[in-house]
Design a protein around this motif. Structure first.
Motif, PDB file in Angstrom:
ATOM      1  N   GLN A 406       0.876  -1.283   0.025  1.00  0.00           N
ATOM      2  CA  GLN A 406      -0.091  -0.048  -0.123  1.00  0.00           C
ATOM      3  C   GLN A 406       0.864   1.113   0.035  1.00  0.00           C
ATOM      4  N   GLU A 407       1.898   1.155   0.826  1.00  0.00           N
ATOM      5  CA  GLU A 407       2.786   2.440   1.042  1.00  0.00           C
ATOM      6  C   GLU A 407       3.587   2.660  -0.246  1.00  0.00           C
ATOM      7  N   ALA A 408       4.078   1.586  -0.787  1.00  0.00           N
ATOM      8  CA  ALA A 408       4.960   1.759  -1.835  1.00  0.00           C
ATOM      9  C   ALA A 408       4.144   2.046  -3.173  1.00  0.00           C
ATOM     10  N   THR A 410       1.353   3.953  -3.052  1.00  0.00           N
ATOM     11  CA  THR A 410       1.096   5.406  -2.662  1.00  0.00           C
ATOM     12  C   THR A 410       2.089   6.237  -3.033  1.00  0.00           C
ATOM     13  N   ASN A 411       3.488   5.727  -2.629  1.00  0.00           N
ATOM     14  CA  ASN A 411       4.558   6.567  -2.848  1.00  0.00           C
ATOM     15  C   ASN A 411       4.670   6.834  -4.475  1.00  0.00           C
ATOM     16  N   ALA A 412       4.522   5.607  -5.326  1.00  0.00           N
ATOM     17  CA  ALA A 412       4.665   5.687  -6.862  1.00  0.00           C
ATOM     18  C   ALA A 412       3.472   6.647  -7.329  1.00  0.00           C
ATOM     19  N   ALA A 413       2.357   6.827  -6.813  1.00  0.00           N
ATOM     20  CA  ALA A 413       1.481   7.597  -7.086  1.00  0.00           C
ATOM     21  C   ALA A 413       1.837   9.136  -6.821  1.00  0.00           C
ATOM     22  N   ARG A 414       2.524   9.080  -5.650  1.00  0.00           N
ATOM     23  CA  ARG A 414       2.503  10.656  -5.099  1.00  0.00           C
ATOM     24  C   ARG A 414       3.885  11.116  -5.933  1.00  0.00           C
ATOM     25  N   HIS A 415       4.813  10.367  -5.507  1.00  0.00           N
ATOM     26  CA  HIS A 415       6.206  10.980  -6.232  1.00  0.00           C
ATOM     27  C   HIS A 415       6.763  10.654  -7.349  1.00  0.00           C
ATOM     28  N   SER A 416       6.433   9.642  -8.174  1.00  0.00           N
ATOM     29  CA  SER A 416       7.280   9.052  -9.100  1.00  0.00           C
ATOM     30  C   SER A 416       6.953   9.572 -10.419  1.00  0.00           C
ATOM     31  N   GLU A 437       7.066  -2.061  -8.499  1.00  0.00           N
ATOM     32  CA  GLU A 437       7.862  -1.173  -9.285  1.00  0.00           C
ATOM     33  C   GLU A 437       7.119  -0.026  -9.985  1.00  0.00           C
ATOM     34  N   ASP A 438       7.631   0.870 -10.079  1.00  0.00           N
ATOM     35  CA  ASP A 438       7.032   2.035 -11.218  1.00  0.00           C
ATOM     36  C   ASP A 438       7.946   2.491 -12.230  1.00  0.00           C
ATOM     37  N   ASN A 439       7.569   3.017 -13.111  1.00  0.00           N
ATOM     38  CA  ASN A 439       8.192   3.637 -14.224  1.00  0.00           C
ATOM     39  C   ASN A 439       8.469   5.218 -14.229  1.00  0.00           C
ATOM     40  N   GLY A 442      12.273   8.183 -10.497  1.00  0.00           N
ATOM     41  CA  GLY A 442      13.307   7.574  -9.369  1.00  0.00           C
ATOM     42  C   GLY A 442      13.835   8.651  -8.565  1.00  0.00           C
ATOM     43  N   PHE A 443      14.486   8.347  -7.311  1.00  0.00           N
ATOM     44  CA  PHE A 443      14.897   9.202  -6.377  1.00  0.00           C
ATOM     45  C   PHE A 443      16.202   8.854  -5.611  1.00  0.00           C
ATOM     46  N   ASP A 444      16.946   9.637  -4.816  1.00  0.00           N
ATOM     47  CA  ASP A 444      18.034   9.315  -4.048  1.00  0.00           C
ATOM     48  C   ASP A 444      17.547   8.620  -2.814  1.00  0.00           C
ATOM     49  N   ARG A 453      12.674  12.866   7.123  1.00  0.00           N
ATOM     50  CA  ARG A 453      11.662  13.531   7.691  1.00  0.00           C
ATOM     51  C   ARG A 453      10.204  12.903   7.391  1.00  0.00           C
ATOM     52  N   SER A 454      10.110  11.700   6.471  1.00  0.00           N
ATOM     53  CA  SER A 454       8.906  11.202   6.470  1.00  0.00           C
ATOM     54  C   SER A 454       8.974   9.812   6.911  1.00  0.00           C
ATOM     55  N   VAL A 455       7.810   9.097   7.152  1.00  0.00           N
ATOM     56  CA  VAL A 455       8.004   7.546   7.903  1.00  0.00           C
ATOM     57  C   VAL A 455       7.756   6.732   7.053  1.00  0.00           C
ATOM     58  N   GLY A 456       7.414   6.904   5.627  1.00  0.00           N
ATOM     59  CA  GLY A 456       7.022   5.729   4.817  1.00  0.00           C
ATOM     60  C   GLY A 456       8.177   4.743   4.565  1.00  0.00           C
ATOM     61  N   LEU A 457       9.201   5.161   3.972  1.00  0.00           N
ATOM     62  CA  LEU A 457      10.405   4.110   3.847  1.00  0.00           C
ATOM     63  C   LEU A 457      10.534   3.346   5.265  1.00  0.00           C
ATOM     64  N   TYR A 458      10.937   4.304   6.165  1.00  0.00           N
ATOM     65  CA  TYR A 458      11.444   3.665   7.547  1.00  0.00           C
ATOM     66  C   TYR A 458      10.171   2.685   7.942  1.00  0.00           C
TER      67      TYR A 458
HETATM   68  N1  ATP Z   1       8.442   5.527  -6.002  1.00  0.00           N
HETATM   69  C1  ATP Z   1       9.048   6.839  -5.665  1.00  0.00           C
HETATM   70  N2  ATP Z   1       9.373   7.590  -6.714  1.00  0.00           N
HETATM   71  C2  ATP Z   1      10.044   8.827  -6.660  1.00  0.00           C
HETATM   72  N3  ATP Z   1      10.432   9.489  -5.255  1.00  0.00           N
HETATM   73  C3  ATP Z   1       9.988   8.509  -4.175  1.00  0.00           C
HETATM   74  C4  ATP Z   1       9.364   7.209  -4.200  1.00  0.00           C
HETATM   75  N4  ATP Z   1       9.216   6.672  -3.234  1.00  0.00           N
HETATM   76  C5  ATP Z   1       9.717   7.583  -2.376  1.00  0.00           C
HETATM   77  N5  ATP Z   1      10.072   8.556  -2.955  1.00  0.00           N
HETATM   78  C6  ATP Z   1      10.817   9.799  -2.179  1.00  0.00           C
HETATM   79  O1  ATP Z   1      11.205   9.508  -0.965  1.00  0.00           O
HETATM   80  C7  ATP Z   1      10.831  10.368   0.061  1.00  0.00           C
HETATM   81  C8  ATP Z   1      10.420   9.636   1.222  1.00  0.00           C
HETATM   82  O2  ATP Z   1       9.203   8.730   0.773  1.00  0.00           O
HETATM   83  P1  ATP Z   1       8.280   8.242   2.358  1.00  0.00           P
HETATM   84  O3  ATP Z   1       7.583   7.228   1.806  1.00  0.00           O
HETATM   85  O4  ATP Z   1       9.498   7.968   3.500  1.00  0.00           O
HETATM   86  O5  ATP Z   1       7.921   9.799   2.823  1.00  0.00           O
HETATM   87  P2  ATP Z   1       6.492  10.459   1.997  1.00  0.00           P
HETATM   88  O6  ATP Z   1       5.822   9.492   1.186  1.00  0.00           O
HETATM   89  O7  ATP Z   1       7.121  11.777   1.554  1.00  0.00           O
HETATM   90  O8  ATP Z   1       5.812  10.592   3.235  1.00  0.00           O
HETATM   91  P3  ATP Z   1       4.951   9.502   4.280  1.00  0.00           P
HETATM   92  O9  ATP Z   1       5.565   9.651   5.460  1.00  0.00           O
HETATM   93  O10 ATP Z   1       3.449  10.303   4.178  1.00  0.00           O
HETATM   94  O11 ATP Z   1       5.007   8.305   3.542  1.00  0.00           O
HETATM   95  C9  ATP Z   1       9.469  10.859  -0.599  1.00  0.00           C
HETATM   96  O12 ATP Z   1       9.350  11.988  -0.188  1.00  0.00           O
HETATM   97  C10 ATP Z   1       9.875  10.955  -2.216  1.00  0.00           C
HETATM   98  O13 ATP Z   1      10.799  12.066  -2.508  1.00  0.00           O
END
Ligand code: ATP
Ligand code: MG
Length: 488
Positions: A406-408, A410-416, A437-439, A442-444, A453-458
């Motif tokens: 779910q988190e992965a 959501t991240n793909a939709a929000r950031h990729s 996987e998304d297309n 990408g990010f560092d 700062r955000s908890v998603g990855l952690y």
């Molecule tokens: N699939 C992705 N494609 C591009 N950037 C990503 C992707 N997933 C994560 N990121 C980058 O990594 C950062 C950290 O992701 P993370 O999920 O930890 O936090 P978040 O999504 O910003 O906030 P939240 O805590 O609500 O999840 C994001 O802000 C984004 O810049």
């Protein structure tokens, strides 16, 4: 048999306490004292042993040489006094004796005894002839006895030290005997002087040994003491402390190994501290998110469901006052539609809180339904599902994988910024693997983790590790992939 054995072992067994005492004593003294003690003991044993040996050999050689000399001098003298004795020239005999004693450094005296037993000539001068000397060796020769025709030799102790007395028959004993006394005094003096020299050399060598041992122990103990000091510092929590590398020997290698250990300790301490900070942040964010969620639900219950129920109550009241059946039917139809809408709202709310399908039908069904909703919400992204899970998994593992996917997603939709998300789920023996996987761009990953700062990855990593699995994120310009593997 046992008795014999016990008897055999008893003497060694009795030594055990002494041995223990020795080792506890030897272990108690410093390395410096041990090395100094060994050097001193070895030097003393070597020096004294060699001195004693040399003294023994030299005194044997000297005495043998003295005897040899005595024999040759006395036999020579016995030949030379024959003529003067036959001529009755006592003065010439006396001169010969004096000459011999003066020319021989070890000669103490010489005298001639006539067959009658009278001393014809001697070298004692005015002090007079000590008669006791006559008793040292036989002076009357039995000319018939073959043995008595040879030179006799004996030793006795006097005020001048050990004296070797030689007695040679003159003219096969027919003209008496000549006696010669040689003393060991001079030779003993030489041996004593040499012993003194050797002892002095031993002393000098011992002093040099002490100096060398002191230097050696200083060389040895200096890095060890530094290492002990560093160990104390590290033990007290100063993980930055490092042992100095004095040399490339075994102690240097020990210092290097210790330093490496301290570095590893410091690194792991840092990692733990970083994890602690991240965990605290996560906890705070989780609590905040939970409160936000509750606020939202409370608002939705109040504004949505609460309002709807109030409207229903009002509607029912109005319907009760209506007189026409047609109007009543119309009102009840309106209220039914309203109640259906409210029920939908309650269902949505409940699904958002926790998808009951996860508990009822399992992970595959829950992910399929989530993908449906996701597709409706993000119409520009196409979702590609490959779920291959023949059996259900333990509830904790299902929840973990559901939340991670779910988190992965959501991240793909929000950031990729990508337009495709694919989800792969498969089982390999006793492990379950998921890849999202998304297309996108990408990010560092490391940078995002460090920023913290955000908890998603952690949160995803923590969830995976909590059930004994691991999670990796790989990202490049072509998109991002989240791998997770957990035990089933
Ligand atoms: N699939 C992705 N494609 C591009 N950037 C990503 C992707 N997933 C994560 N990121 C980058 O990594 C950062 C950290 O992701 P993370 O999920 O930890 O936090 P978040 O999504 O910003 O906030 P939240 O805590 O609500 O999840 C994001 O802000 C984004 O810049
Ligand atoms: Mg996120």
């Amino acid at each position: 048999m046992t008795n014999i054995r016990q008897e055999w072992r008893t003497p060694f067994a009795q030594l055990a306490p002494q041995r223990e005492r020795f080792w506890s004593w030897a272990g108690g003294v410093s390395v410096r004292t041990k090395i100094l003690g060994i050097v001193l003991a070895l030097t003393a044993i070597l020096g004294l042993g060699v001195t004693w040996q040399v003294r023994l050999v030299m005194s044997r050689v000297f005495v043998a040489e003295l005897e040899q000399r005595g024999l040759s001098v006395v036999s020579d003298l016995a030949g030379r006094v024959i003529d003067p004795i036959l001529l009755n020239d006592t003065f010439a005999v006396h001169e010969l004796l004096i000459d011999t004693v003066v020319n021989h450094p070890d000669a103490l005296y010489a005298f001639v005894v006539a067959p009658s037993g009278d001393v014809i000539a001697h070298t004692f001068g005015d002090s007079g002839f000590p008669l006791a000397l006559l008793g040292v060796q036989p002076t009357a020769y039995d000319t018939a006895d073959e043995a008595h025709r040879h030179i006799q030799h004996t030793t006795y102790r006097s005020e001048q030290g050990m004296v070797h007395d030689f007695s040679a028959p003159i003219f096969e004993g027919r003209s008496g005997v000549v006696r010669l006394g040689l003393t060991e005094t001079r030779l003993t003096g030489i041996i004593n002087a040499m012993t003194g020299q050797m002892l002095l050399t031993t002393l000098v060598v011992a002093l040099a040994g002490i100096a060398a041992a002191t230097f050696l122990t200083w060389l040895l103990t200096r890095p060890i003491l530094a290492l002990v000091e560093t160990t104390h510092l590290v033990g007290q929590g100063d993980l930055k402390a490092r042992a100095p590398h004095w040399a490339d020997d075994e102690i240097g290698a020990l210092a290097d190994a210790f330093n490496q250990m301290a570095v590893n300790l410091e690194t792991s301490r840092q990692a733990i501290a970083e994890k602690d900070i991240a965990r605290t942040q996560l906890l705070e964010q989780l609590i905040t998110a939970q409160e936000e969620e509750r606020k939202r639900i409370a608002r939705e219950l109040h504004d949505g469901v609460g309002q709807a129920l109030t409207s229903l109550i009002v509607g029912m009241k109005v319907a009760g006052q209506l007189e026409s059946t047609a109007e009543m039917r119309g009102k009840s139809e309106e209220m039914r539609l309203f109640a259906t809408e409210t029920l939908d709202q309650v269902r949505l709310l409940s699904r958002q809180l926790r998808p009951s399908v996860l508990d009822d039908l399992g992970l595959t069904a829950a992910l399929e339904r989530y993908a449906d909703e996701f597709g409706r919400l993000h119409s520009h992204i196409s979702v590609d599902l490959h779920l291959n899970l023949p059996e259900r998994l333990p509830p904790l593992v299902e929840t973990t994988l559901y939340r991670i996917v779910q988190e992965a997603m959501t991240n793909a939709a929000r950031h990729s910024n990508g337009d495709t998300v694919s989800v792969l789920l498969s089982r390999h023996d006793d492990r379950v693997r998921a890849i999202v996987e998304d297309n996108g761009n990408g990010f560092d990953v490391e940078g995002a983790r460090r920023a913290g700062r955000s908890v998603g990855l952690y949160g995803m990593t923590e969830r995976a590790e909590l059930v004994g699995g691991y999670l990796e994120v790989e990202s490049s310009g072509d998109g991002t992939a989240v791998y997770v593997e957990v035990p089933a």
